[in-house]
Scaffold this motif. Structure first.
Motif, PDB file in Angstrom:
ATOM      1  N   GLY A 167      17.794  -7.766  35.377  1.00  0.00           N
ATOM      2  CA  GLY A 167      17.892  -7.135  36.686  1.00  0.00           C
ATOM      3  C   GLY A 167      18.975  -6.069  36.689  1.00  0.00           C
ATOM      4  N   TRP A 168      19.403  -5.687  37.904  1.00  0.00           N
ATOM      5  CA  TRP A 168      20.371  -4.613  38.033  1.00  0.00           C
ATOM      6  C   TRP A 168      21.479  -5.030  38.982  1.00  0.00           C
ATOM      7  CZ3 TRP A 168      19.502  -0.688  34.721  1.00  0.00           C
ATOM      8  CH2 TRP A 168      20.382   0.408  34.763  1.00  0.00           C
ATOM      9  N   HIS A 169      22.713  -4.895  38.526  1.00  0.00           N
ATOM     10  CA  HIS A 169      23.883  -5.350  39.283  1.00  0.00           C
ATOM     11  C   HIS A 169      24.131  -4.452  40.499  1.00  0.00           C
ATOM     12  CE1 HIS A 169      27.959  -6.766  40.086  1.00  0.00           C
ATOM     13  NE2 HIS A 169      27.741  -7.748  39.225  1.00  0.00           N
ATOM     14  N   PRO A 170      24.506  -5.036  41.643  1.00  0.00           N
ATOM     15  CA  PRO A 170      24.715  -4.213  42.846  1.00  0.00           C
ATOM     16  C   PRO A 170      25.835  -3.190  42.724  1.00  0.00           C
ATOM     17  CG  PRO A 170      25.425  -6.486  43.215  1.00  0.00           C
ATOM     18  CD  PRO A 170      24.635  -6.465  41.939  1.00  0.00           C
ATOM     19  N   VAL A 171      26.880  -3.493  41.954  1.00  0.00           N
ATOM     20  CA  VAL A 171      27.972  -2.528  41.795  1.00  0.00           C
ATOM     21  C   VAL A 171      27.439  -1.220  41.222  1.00  0.00           C
ATOM     22  CG1 VAL A 171      30.097  -2.025  40.518  1.00  0.00           C
ATOM     23  CG2 VAL A 171      29.810  -4.249  41.617  1.00  0.00           C
ATOM     24  N   ASP A 172      26.431  -1.320  40.336  1.00  0.00           N
ATOM     25  CA  ASP A 172      25.863  -0.142  39.678  1.00  0.00           C
ATOM     26  C   ASP A 172      24.539   0.295  40.290  1.00  0.00           C
ATOM     27  OD1 ASP A 172      27.975  -0.086  37.761  1.00  0.00           O
ATOM     28  OD2 ASP A 172      27.010  -1.735  36.705  1.00  0.00           O
ATOM     29  N   ALA A 173      24.279  -0.122  41.517  1.00  0.00           N
ATOM     30  CA  ALA A 173      22.993   0.170  42.148  1.00  0.00           C
ATOM     31  C   ALA A 173      22.702   1.666  42.188  1.00  0.00           C
ATOM     32  CB  ALA A 173      22.959  -0.410  43.569  1.00  0.00           C
ATOM     33  N   ILE A 174      23.730   2.456  42.370  1.00  0.00           N
ATOM     34  CA  ILE A 174      23.539   3.905  42.485  1.00  0.00           C
ATOM     35  C   ILE A 174      22.981   4.512  41.195  1.00  0.00           C
ATOM     36  CG2 ILE A 174      25.872   4.569  41.737  1.00  0.00           C
ATOM     37  CD1 ILE A 174      25.803   6.630  44.090  1.00  0.00           C
ATOM     38  N   ASP A 175      23.135   3.800  40.075  1.00  0.00           N
ATOM     39  CA  ASP A 175      22.664   4.312  38.781  1.00  0.00           C
ATOM     40  C   ASP A 175      21.221   3.915  38.470  1.00  0.00           C
ATOM     41  OD1 ASP A 175      25.220   5.370  38.247  1.00  0.00           O
ATOM     42  OD2 ASP A 175      25.910   3.452  37.426  1.00  0.00           O
ATOM     43  N   MET A 176      20.640   2.986  39.232  1.00  0.00           N
ATOM     44  CA  MET A 176      19.304   2.500  38.892  1.00  0.00           C
ATOM     45  C   MET A 176      18.229   3.513  39.261  1.00  0.00           C
ATOM     46  SD  MET A 176      17.235  -1.008  39.884  1.00  0.00           S
ATOM     47  CE  MET A 176      16.269  -0.242  41.200  1.00  0.00           C
ATOM     48  N   THR A 177      17.328   3.756  38.315  1.00  0.00           N
ATOM     49  CA  THR A 177      16.210   4.674  38.534  1.00  0.00           C
ATOM     50  C   THR A 177      14.901   3.895  38.646  1.00  0.00           C
ATOM     51  OG1 THR A 177      15.731   4.935  36.180  1.00  0.00           O
ATOM     52  CG2 THR A 177      17.422   6.390  37.129  1.00  0.00           C
ATOM     53  N   GLU A 178      13.854   4.589  39.006  1.00  0.00           N
ATOM     54  CA  GLU A 178      12.536   3.959  39.055  1.00  0.00           C
ATOM     55  C   GLU A 178      12.099   3.525  37.660  1.00  0.00           C
ATOM     56  OE1 GLU A 178      10.657   2.979  41.688  1.00  0.00           O
ATOM     57  OE2 GLU A 178      12.460   3.530  42.802  1.00  0.00           O
ATOM     58  N   ASP A 179      12.497   4.278  36.648  1.00  0.00           N
ATOM     59  CA  ASP A 179      12.201   3.884  35.267  1.00  0.00           C
ATOM     60  C   ASP A 179      12.897   2.564  34.928  1.00  0.00           C
ATOM     61  OD1 ASP A 179      10.542   6.012  34.720  1.00  0.00           O
ATOM     62  OD2 ASP A 179      12.103   7.222  33.742  1.00  0.00           O
TER      63      ASP A 179
END
Length: 255
Positions: A61-73
């Protein structure tokens, strides 16, 4: 029989001795461990580790602290990895209002997307919550996360919050902080949470339990958490170890 439900054996801190760390965990009676990936690098490492050891399982999954870095890919990649035979949950996802790298609205959007993905792939969710309990619970309700359930990782809120999460089909997981001498409120929550809704974890390499507080944490130390829960609940250590292990296997569908 112990089950450490949240480890970061894929962290840089274990790069030089992960095999020895895993061996020590086995010697301490830890039969299963979950390796949590929360970005591209750590998900890749998690999959690599769990493919080498039968008793290790992965969460992606993806950590909330780094949410701004998550892409659709990235989201598509998480969905692809969710099909792996050793992946047992989506996470850790949630909200973290302590750090300000990712704006709250971005965190909430990424959190919702991962809940929706978990429901799509029919896997439970591993929740990270820091200073955001009210919003976490509200989003879990709105997104009907109870349909897949999951675990509130490293729980640190009130019993009322724990009960709300249990009502949403989530387990409550206790880590090293429940052993800290000044954690009276959290210890009372651990007394009150029914054993059938409880898990234990280390969150290693972070949050080492007493008497190792401040040192690098590792899965072998989950025994200290089980021992503390046994004292708090006035139960036998073996009962706590076996029941929390059974709970984890039921949640993560491990036979």
């Amino acid at each position: 029989m112990l089950f450490d439900t949240h480890t970061h054996l894929n962290a840089d801190q274990f790069e030089d001795d992960v095999e020895a760390v895993i061996a020590r965990a086995q010697q301490a009676g830890v039969s299963n461990m979950i390796v949590v990936g929360f970005d591209t690098k750590t998900m890749k490492r998690a999959i690599s580790l769990v493919e080498r050891y039968d008793f290790l399982y992965a969460v992606v999954g993806w950590h909330p602290v780094d949410a701004i870095d998550m892409t659709e890919d990235d989201l598509r990649r998480i969905e692809q990895l969710a099909a792996h035979r050793k992946v047992v949950a989506i996470g850790e996802t949630g909200l973290d209002y302590h750090w300000d790298k990712s704006p709250k609205d971005v965190q909430k959007e990424v959190f919702r997307k991962q809940i929706q993905l978990a429901k799509k792939v029919n896997l439970p969710i591993v929740i990270h919550n820091r200073n955001a309990t009210e919003d976490v619970i509200e989003i879990l309700k709105q997104e009907r996360a109870d349909e897949v359930g999951g675990v509130m990782h490293c729980f640190s809120s009130s019993f009322d919050d724990a009960k709300a999460c249990i009502d949403l089909n989530f387990f409550i997981s206790f880590g090293g902080p429940v052993t800290f001498k000044n954690a009276k409120a959290l210890q009372q929550v651990a007394r009150d949470v029914p054993l059938e809704h409880m898990l234990i974890e280390t969150d290693c390499p972070y949050l080492a339990p007493h008497p190792l507080r401040g040192k690098r944490n590792e899965p072998a130390y989950v025994k200290y958490i089980a021992e503390q829960i046994a004292v708090l609940k006035d139960r036998e250590y073996t009962e706590i170890a076996n029941k929390t292990s059974d709970n984890a296997k039921r949640l993560f569908r491990i036979t």
